[in-house]
Design an enzyme around this catalytic site. Structure first.
Site, PDB file in Angstrom:
ATOM      1  N   SER A 172      -6.608  -6.117   2.514  1.00 38.25           N
ATOM      2  CA  SER A 172      -5.439  -6.001   3.390  1.00 38.25           C
ATOM      3  C   SER A 172      -5.454  -6.934   4.588  1.00 38.25           C
ATOM      4  CB  SER A 172      -5.268  -4.557   3.878  1.00 38.25           C
ATOM      5  OG  SER A 172      -4.780  -3.789   2.853  1.00 38.25           O
TER       6      SER A 172
ATOM      7  N   ASP B 289      -1.860   0.679   4.095  1.00 37.77           N
ATOM      8  CA  ASP B 289      -2.599  -0.437   4.693  1.00 37.77           C
ATOM      9  C   ASP B 289      -2.239  -0.623   6.167  1.00 37.77           C
ATOM     10  OD1 ASP B 289      -3.334  -0.644   2.064  1.00 37.77           O
ATOM     11  OD2 ASP B 289      -2.120  -2.417   1.655  1.00 37.77           O
TER      12      ASP B 289
ATOM     13  N   SER C 167      -3.278  -9.041   4.969  1.00 40.74           N
ATOM     14  CA  SER C 167      -1.867  -9.172   5.351  1.00 40.74           C
ATOM     15  C   SER C 167      -1.443  -8.057   6.310  1.00 40.74           C
ATOM     16  CB  SER C 167      -0.967  -9.219   4.116  1.00 40.74           C
ATOM     17  OG  SER C 167      -1.266  -8.163   3.256  1.00 40.74           O
TER      18      SER C 167
ATOM     19  N   GLY D 268      -6.918 -12.294  -0.064  1.00 41.54           N
ATOM     20  CA  GLY D 268      -6.723 -12.141  -1.503  1.00 41.54           C
ATOM     21  C   GLY D 268      -7.811 -11.320  -2.181  1.00 41.54           C
ATOM     22  N   ALA D 269      -8.612 -10.607  -1.400  1.00 40.17           N
ATOM     23  CA  ALA D 269      -9.687  -9.807  -1.992  1.00 40.17           C
ATOM     24  C   ALA D 269      -9.292  -8.337  -2.081  1.00 40.17           C
ATOM     25  CB  ALA D 269     -10.961  -9.955  -1.172  1.00 40.17           C
ATOM     26  N   GLY D 270      -8.085  -8.013  -1.635  1.00 37.58           N
ATOM     27  CA  GLY D 270      -7.647  -6.611  -1.672  1.00 37.58           C
ATOM     28  C   GLY D 270      -8.131  -5.831  -0.460  1.00 37.58           C
TER      29      GLY D 270
HETATM   30  C1  GLA Z   1      -1.946  -1.823  -2.277  1.00 35.70           C
HETATM   31  C2  GLA Z   1      -0.756  -1.366  -1.459  1.00 35.70           C
HETATM   32  C3  GLA Z   1      -0.984   0.035  -0.895  1.00 35.70           C
HETATM   33  C4  GLA Z   1      -1.407   1.003  -2.018  1.00 35.70           C
HETATM   34  C5  GLA Z   1      -2.540   0.415  -2.841  1.00 35.70           C
HETATM   35  C6  GLA Z   1      -2.889   1.266  -4.039  1.00 35.70           C
HETATM   36  O1  GLA Z   1      -3.059  -1.986  -1.463  1.00 35.70           O
HETATM   37  O2  GLA Z   1      -0.543  -2.256  -0.394  1.00 35.70           O
HETATM   38  O3  GLA Z   1       0.172   0.494  -0.246  1.00 35.70           O
HETATM   39  O4  GLA Z   1      -0.307   1.340  -2.815  1.00 35.70           O
HETATM   40  O5  GLA Z   1      -2.222  -0.892  -3.306  1.00 35.70           O
HETATM   41  O6  GLA Z   1      -3.427   2.473  -3.631  1.00 35.70           O
END
Ligand code: GLA
Length: 401
Positions: A132, A178, A134, A128-130
């Protein structure tokens, strides 16, 4: 390595020591995007690195057609018959299991036939920190079953199937970035990806010149999914206007600043702003890759700050805490550049910092961020790492004995 020892112990405890000799160890990394934000679903360019924090899975083929997955992080197990994979719905209770379930579903839909298996999973990517986690979980699952059942799925196909799992099974309408970087990242390099044709190129990122430091705002914005989808629709509305004059424009990737300027008066103002961001961000991303190639980290850093301003003012996906972290970074000598990274509305900033300035940067940011917000920010010093793969015995681990 601590993760691997825990996996081995948990696997043995749950599935017995005999199966250990048949295990395969797979892992896939989280990512941080250096520049190129909200461009992937506009057929544009991104420049991420895979990071040295991974989701690890240890698995072995089963005796029957059952899938058994145990998560060390959630201390929970799910069991389901493989026959249900084609029809199974996401699990509302054990939501972590929807990433591997989604991958099995996407593989099944694509015609791949698997057997039952048992696996334990543990992660080092903060959730949940961005960063990825997942995508890392999806790619790690795909790489594991690819090896367990000899599927030999080409990398690009595997990436697209993982994205499909996320879009259609988990239900998050993300772009391709991602999953792509989680599979094809390379140690010591950033990857420039053309999200239209998936051609890519690696650029050296020398840790002796610059370190990648990720700072977590600690903010998890509940609006991120709805706002993300809204931005996608706004971009599509922009494309429709551009297309009316320039039929060759299929995505914002095909438009330039002059085309947009001429048509801005006939666009909703908010749509025009979104388009300006995407068109500028694509240019900045290509310029940033050139700057890396030329060793011009000062220029790279300026492009990061410009990217942040554009995400804040034009795309409107930042938040006060992200803006604060970027401003704090700007005040520390030795910081080349900083920006929010990922979808926005919280999550992390990425900072490019001279190695000798990392300590000072970390101390200043921690102190000032907590003084201003009352929150203690997590700071992750990252290295560009390899993408998802199966680890062979001897590559830093030594079982099966
Ligand atoms: C999320 C999405 C990616 C991308 C970014 C924004 O991480 O999973 O595919 O769109 O946002 O750049």
């Amino acid at each position: 390595m601590e993760c691997i020892a825990r996996l081995k112990e948990a696997f043995t405890r749950r599935f017995g020591p005999a199966a250990l000799s048949r295990t395969v160890l797979a892992a896939a990394p989280g990512r941080v995007n250096l520049i190129g934000e909200h461009t992937d679903y506009n057929d544009g360019f991104v420049l991420p690195i895979a990071i040295d924090r991974r989701i690890w899975i240890l698995g072995a083929p089963g005796e029957d057609e059952t899938v058994r997955l145990y998560s060390l992080d959630f201390r929970a197990e799910v069991t389901f018959p493989l026959a249900a994979v084609g029809t199974v719905a996401p699990d509302p209770k054990e939501r972590w299991s929807n990433y591997p379930r989604g991958v099995l579903w996407a593989l099944y839909e694509a015609g791949y036939r698997l057997g039952g298996f048992m696996a334990v999973v543990a992660g080092e990517v903060p959730q949940g920190a961005g960063l990825s986690s997942s995508a890392a979980f999806e790619v790690a699952t795909a790489v594991l079953v690819d090896r367990l059942f000899g599927l030999e799925i080409p990398a690009e196909k595997l990436i697209r199937l993982c994205q499909r799992a996320e879009n259609l099974f988990v239900g998050v309408n993300c772009g391709i970035m991602d999953q792509f970087i989680s599979r094809l990242g390379r140690a010591g390099h950033a990857l420039l990806l053309d999200c239209r044709d998936l051609s890519y190129r690696y650029y050296t990122l020398d840790p002796a010149e610059a370190r990648v430091v990720v700072v977590d705002t600690g903010i998890k914005h509940s609006l991120v999914a709805s706002e993300y989808n809204r931005r996608r629709q706004e971009c599509e509305r922009g494309v429709a206007v551009l297309q009316s004059r320039h039929p060759s424009v299929r995505a914002l990737r095909d438009a330039d600043a002059a085309m947009l300027a001429a048509l801005e008066p006939s666009m909703e103002p908010v749509v025009a702003k979104r388009c300006r961001h995407v068109i500028g961000e694509n240019d900045r991303t290509l310029a940033a890759a050139q700057a890396l190639a030329a060793g011009d980290l000062e220029l790279f850093g300026r492009l990061m700050y410009e990217s942040h301003a554009s995400l804040r003012d034009l795309y409107e996906v930042s938040c006060p805490e992200l803006d604060l972290l970027v401003e704090l970074a700007r005040g520390v000598p030795g910081v080349y550049g900083a920006r929010m990274t990922g979808a926005g509305f919280g999550g992390c900033t990425v900072n490019l910092v001279r190695p000798e300035a990392v300590e000072e940067f970390t101390a200043v940011v921690k102190e000032k961020y907590s003084a201003r917000t009352g929150k203690n920010p997590a700071v992750y010093l990252c290295r560009a790492a390899d993408g998802g793969k199966v680890f062979e015995t001897g590559e830093g681990f030594s079982f099966p004995d």
